[in-house]
Design an enzyme around this catalytic site. Structure first.
Site, PDB file in Angstrom:
ATOM      1  N   CYS A 167      66.470  48.217   2.033  1.00 61.26           N
ATOM      2  CA  CYS A 167      65.491  47.343   1.387  1.00 61.26           C
ATOM      3  C   CYS A 167      65.486  47.565  -0.126  1.00 61.26           C
ATOM      4  O   CYS A 167      65.692  48.683  -0.608  1.00 61.26           O
ATOM      5  CB  CYS A 167      64.095  47.604   1.952  1.00 61.26           C
ATOM      6  N   CYS A 248      66.054  42.814   2.696  1.00 62.08           N
ATOM      7  CA  CYS A 248      64.625  43.030   2.897  1.00 62.08           C
ATOM      8  C   CYS A 248      64.009  43.597   1.624  1.00 62.08           C
ATOM      9  O   CYS A 248      64.715  44.038   0.715  1.00 62.08           O
ATOM     10  CB  CYS A 248      64.368  43.969   4.078  1.00 62.08           C
TER      11      CYS A 248
END
Length: 349
Positions: A167, A248
């Site tokens: 992420c 993400c």
């Protein structure tokens, strides 16, 4: 020396970096910046760290001095690192000079043990099933019209070669090919599609099949815009969708503020593939970096029409949006080669 650069990054004082670089004249500007980024990258690494080394290198897989030996390993944080995996990979044709427990790898293992890092070592660790990857690729293009290849044909390959994207690490781009990859090479804080396993294999490669035989063609394939369903465009659209879906957290996008025609064409992969493929439940924000060429022109910025139109498009897909003009770490990299340009003198007296 490093603290000066960190302060400069914080205060946007690029001319200070320039003076330091010239003071240490034996060190090239780019290698100095990479050294600093290596220190920062090592200090912030956590969980399992993987180190891949060349077991066929005549000077040893783990040379001393080196960035790894002198800057990165000394800055690993014991309380942040759970394990270190050493992968010693020989070239296919050999020679097998270094391996786990021998020669320079033994030196590396001793250093890690002395610093109380748990580690494992693997000789010629097989990361991917190469035969299966080749089979998925040939299934996509063999005995097919080179102008009749679709994204569906490449989905089995993309699924097999997929990987987890940390992420806040994804970096998309449009019209900034050279700059974005210079940046990811220097900083290692972000990943482009071309930095992934799948993207790196095919970056710059021309390929297609032959409609009449089970052979690969690397010489005379349709260009990207020569026909609608060619192998190159179908592959990159599939790979781009896979990368965007796996992203993400904050997804960053580097765009060219000096380019003609706006920051992202309506038919660009960013707009037609990547933004629509993002998982709204996983992506917290899409953050644009509008990077001007150092000598201009400044055609697009966060408040110009093309960026605002892209903002509206992103928000239509239920994604949060933010924008930064001339993201300073990237501008620092731009200024390494031409520090005397006015754009690089951004400190206030």
């Amino acid at each position: 020396m490093v603290s000066f650069l960190y302060r400069c990054l914080d205060n946007e004082c690029l001319h200070l970096v320039e003076s330091i670089l010239y003071t240490f004249g034996k060190v090239s500007k780019e290698s100095f910046i990479i050294t600093v980024f290596s220190l920062q990258y090592a200090k912030h690494s956590s969980g399992e760290i993987q180190i891949m080394l060349n077991g066929s290198t005549l000077g040893g897989a783990f040379p001393v001095p080196s960035f790894l030996a002198d800057f990165e390993i000394p800055n690993f944080q014991r309380d942040r690192v759970s394990n270190i995996s050493i992968m010693v990979m020989d070239e296919i044709g050999g020679p097998d000079i270094d391996s786990c427990g021998k020669n320079s790898i033994a030196v590396l293992e001793t250093i890690l043990a002395s610093r109380n890092f748990p580690f494992k070592c693997f000789d010629n660790y097989r990361l991917r099933n190469c035969d299966a990857i080749w089979e998925r690729l040939t299934d996509a293009v063999y005995k097919k019209n080179p102008c009749n290849i679709t994204e569906e044909d490449f989905k089995p390959l993309a699924a097999l070669a997929s990987q987890t994207i940390p992420c806040n690490k994804s970096l998309l781009w449009s019209k900034t090919n050279s700059l974005v990859h210079r940046y990811t090479k220097a900083s290692q804080d972000f990943l482009t599609l071309e930095d992934t396993f799948l993207g790196s294999m095919f970056d710059g490669l021309m390929f297609c099949g032959k409609s009449y035989s089970s052979e690969m063609n690397y010489d005379s394939c349709p260009a990207w815009d020569e026909c609608d369903h060619n192998a190159i465009s179908a592959f990159w659209k599939t790979a781009s969708a896979t990368f965007a879906k796996a992203s993400c957290g904050v997804v960053n996008v580097m765009l060219n503020g000096s380019a003609d025609g706006g920051v992202a064409r309506k038919e660009s992969i960013l707009r037609t593939v990547e933004v629509p493929s993002m998982n709204v439940n996983a992506v917290s924000e899409v953050r644009l970096w509008i990077m001007d060429n150092l000598e201009g022109p400044d055609k697009n910025s966060c408040n110009t029409e093309s960026v605002l139109e892209l903002k509206a498009y992103i928000e239509q897909h239920n994604l949060a949006f933010s924008c930064v003009d001339n993201y300073k770490p990237v501008q620092l990299l731009q200024c390494i080669e031409t520090p005397d340009l006015p754009a690089c003198n951004i400190c206030k007296p």
